[in-house]
Design a protein around this motif. Sequence first.
Motif, mmCIF file in Angstrom:
data_model
loop_
_atom_site.group_PDB
_atom_site.id
_atom_site.type_symbol
_atom_site.label_atom_id
_atom_site.label_comp_id
_atom_site.label_asym_id
_atom_site.label_seq_id
_atom_site.Cartn_x
_atom_site.Cartn_y
_atom_site.Cartn_z
ATOM 1 N N ALA A 71 0.820 -1.207 0.000
ATOM 2 C CA ALA A 71 0.000 0.000 0.000
ATOM 3 C C ALA A 71 0.858 1.261 0.000
ATOM 4 N N LEU A 72 1.899 1.270 0.820
ATOM 5 C CA LEU A 72 2.764 2.448 0.903
ATOM 6 C C LEU A 72 3.535 2.669 -0.392
ATOM 7 N N LEU A 73 4.117 1.595 -0.932
ATOM 8 C CA LEU A 73 4.869 1.718 -2.181
ATOM 9 C C LEU A 73 3.951 2.024 -3.348
ATOM 10 N N GLY A 74 2.760 1.434 -3.337
ATOM 11 C CA GLY A 74 1.788 1.730 -4.383
ATOM 12 C C GLY A 74 1.352 3.181 -4.354
ATOM 13 N N ALA A 75 1.129 3.717 -3.148
ATOM 14 C CA ALA A 75 0.740 5.119 -3.023
ATOM 15 C C ALA A 75 1.840 6.043 -3.538
ATOM 16 N N PHE A 76 3.096 5.664 -3.265
ATOM 17 C CA PHE A 76 4.204 6.476 -3.747
ATOM 18 C C PHE A 76 4.283 6.432 -5.269
ATOM 19 N N ALA A 77 4.041 5.251 -5.854
ATOM 20 C CA ALA A 77 4.049 5.132 -7.312
ATOM 21 C C ALA A 77 2.948 5.980 -7.935
ATOM 22 N N VAL A 78 1.787 6.011 -7.301
ATOM 23 C CA VAL A 78 0.686 6.841 -7.788
ATOM 24 C C VAL A 78 1.065 8.316 -7.720
ATOM 25 N N SER A 79 1.760 8.715 -6.652
ATOM 26 C CA SER A 79 2.166 10.121 -6.533
ATOM 27 C C SER A 79 3.152 10.505 -7.632
ATOM 28 N N GLY A 117 5.527 0.857 -9.259
ATOM 29 C CA GLY A 117 4.296 0.264 -8.755
ATOM 30 C C GLY A 117 4.175 -1.202 -9.100
ATOM 31 N N GLY A 118 4.685 -1.572 -10.283
ATOM 32 C CA GLY A 118 4.584 -2.961 -10.701
ATOM 33 C C GLY A 118 5.531 -3.866 -9.952
ATOM 34 N N PHE A 119 6.821 -3.547 -9.987
ATOM 35 C CA PHE A 119 7.815 -4.438 -9.387
ATOM 36 C C PHE A 119 7.796 -4.368 -7.862
ATOM 37 N N LEU A 120 7.820 -3.160 -7.309
ATOM 38 C CA LEU A 120 7.955 -3.024 -5.866
ATOM 39 C C LEU A 120 6.665 -3.320 -5.116
ATOM 40 N N ALA A 121 5.525 -3.006 -5.706
ATOM 41 C CA ALA A 121 4.257 -3.158 -4.994
ATOM 42 C C ALA A 121 3.429 -4.330 -5.518
ATOM 43 N N ALA A 122 2.963 -4.247 -6.752
ATOM 44 C CA ALA A 122 2.005 -5.233 -7.266
ATOM 45 C C ALA A 122 2.580 -6.642 -7.334
ATOM 46 N N MET A 123 3.878 -6.767 -7.575
ATOM 47 C CA MET A 123 4.475 -8.099 -7.723
ATOM 48 C C MET A 123 4.795 -8.786 -6.410
ATOM 49 N N SER A 124 4.616 -8.096 -5.303
ATOM 50 C CA SER A 124 4.997 -8.671 -4.011
ATOM 51 C C SER A 124 4.382 -10.049 -3.755
#
Length: 421
Positions: A155-163, A293-300
């Motif tokens: 969630a945190l990494l995804g939010a950063f990717a969105v920003s 967002g893909g590698f750091l967040a979604a792929m976890s």
Amino acid sequence: MNSITSGERIATLDVIRGVAVMGIFSVNVIDFAMIQPAYFNPAAYGGHTGASLLVWALNMLFIDGKMRALFSMLFGASMLLVIERAEASGRGGWATHWRRMLVLLGFGLLHYFFVWKGDILTLYAVSGLVVFLFRRKEPRKLVVAGGIFVILSMALLGAFAVSVWQSDLAAHAPGATAAQIKQWNESGGFWYPSAARIERDRLLYSGDWWSLVVDNLRGWGSLVGNLIGGSIETIGLMLIGMAAYKSGLLTGKWSDPAYRRLALWGIGVGLLGHALLVYGDIASRFYSPLIMGGFLAAMSPFRIVQALGYAALLALVVRRGRSRLLPRLQAVGQTAFSNYLGTSLVATFVFYGWGLGLYGDLSRWQAWLLAPLVWAVMLTWSKPWLERFNYGPLEWAWRSLSRGKLQPMRRGPAVAAAPAG
């Protein structure tokens, strides 16, 4: 090869750890060889066509993130094993654990500031202190707790990717302000380094050793940031590893059908997710919010199940015990600490200015060729060493410092292999 040797080594754990530490260098070598954004974004530097693109894609599909996840889970499992053995021998689980983590933190800080700032030992030491609190939980509760930490990290990494994505849209919209453009240049500059930044980076790493140390010391804030951001997922992975240890997954106690199912589904699902990411990155021309967002967040979750699939597959291989390579892989796993830090010394010598000075001079595929050479060294030295000594060099130092006295290093004629810890 049995799951547990006469010296109480758990062969399955050692073999999986050996494969993991070797796999980690397959991706870390790029971080040693060129500017850091190239690790995540092949379009940043080092080439993203032909053989270089193939090396990146294969690492992304099979190695990148998966081996780190596996190594982190194994750390959680081994940590629990050491605590259990300490308590069984009357040495005290907490006292043993915090001393081991404190010494590991010291090694990590030395590694970070004086060798390579891609260090993961500091992260493991800090995360390990938190994970201790969960040691008595049953496997199901450990998985739930680990999942919560992983989801929070996503969630945190995804939010950063969105920003970052929103910053890009704002900076390229009609009527964008100077502040919006500056913000995008600052956030996007990491992923798409300018020629001037690449040259500054090359001059630094091609220079003398002390200049690198001073730069690392000045950038101590990055270490703190990495510990805060990286510890969330790492704690989750260690908790999952503790659950995998308690359930028997990592100790070779599952049935063949159970291991086959996990290997098939874990590796299959993980490959599918990463194949979609590879396609998306290439199709988007390595667009930074997608990379992050893909590698750091979604792929976890995909890399976790793929890592567990690898563990299941290796457990089956160990159970069969027909390969002559297995004892060497087990030895690499027993000396993983020495091998991990050893790769840093070898790679910095090859690429940094205090050694051969090849930093920034090679393409991605050319730099990667160091990986199989290092694997060969790992497989060559580890087994003969353990035939003469009880521990790897740094394993001996870690154990001796943690216990406050020198441990017996040289193996006697009838002394069995000592357990980890």
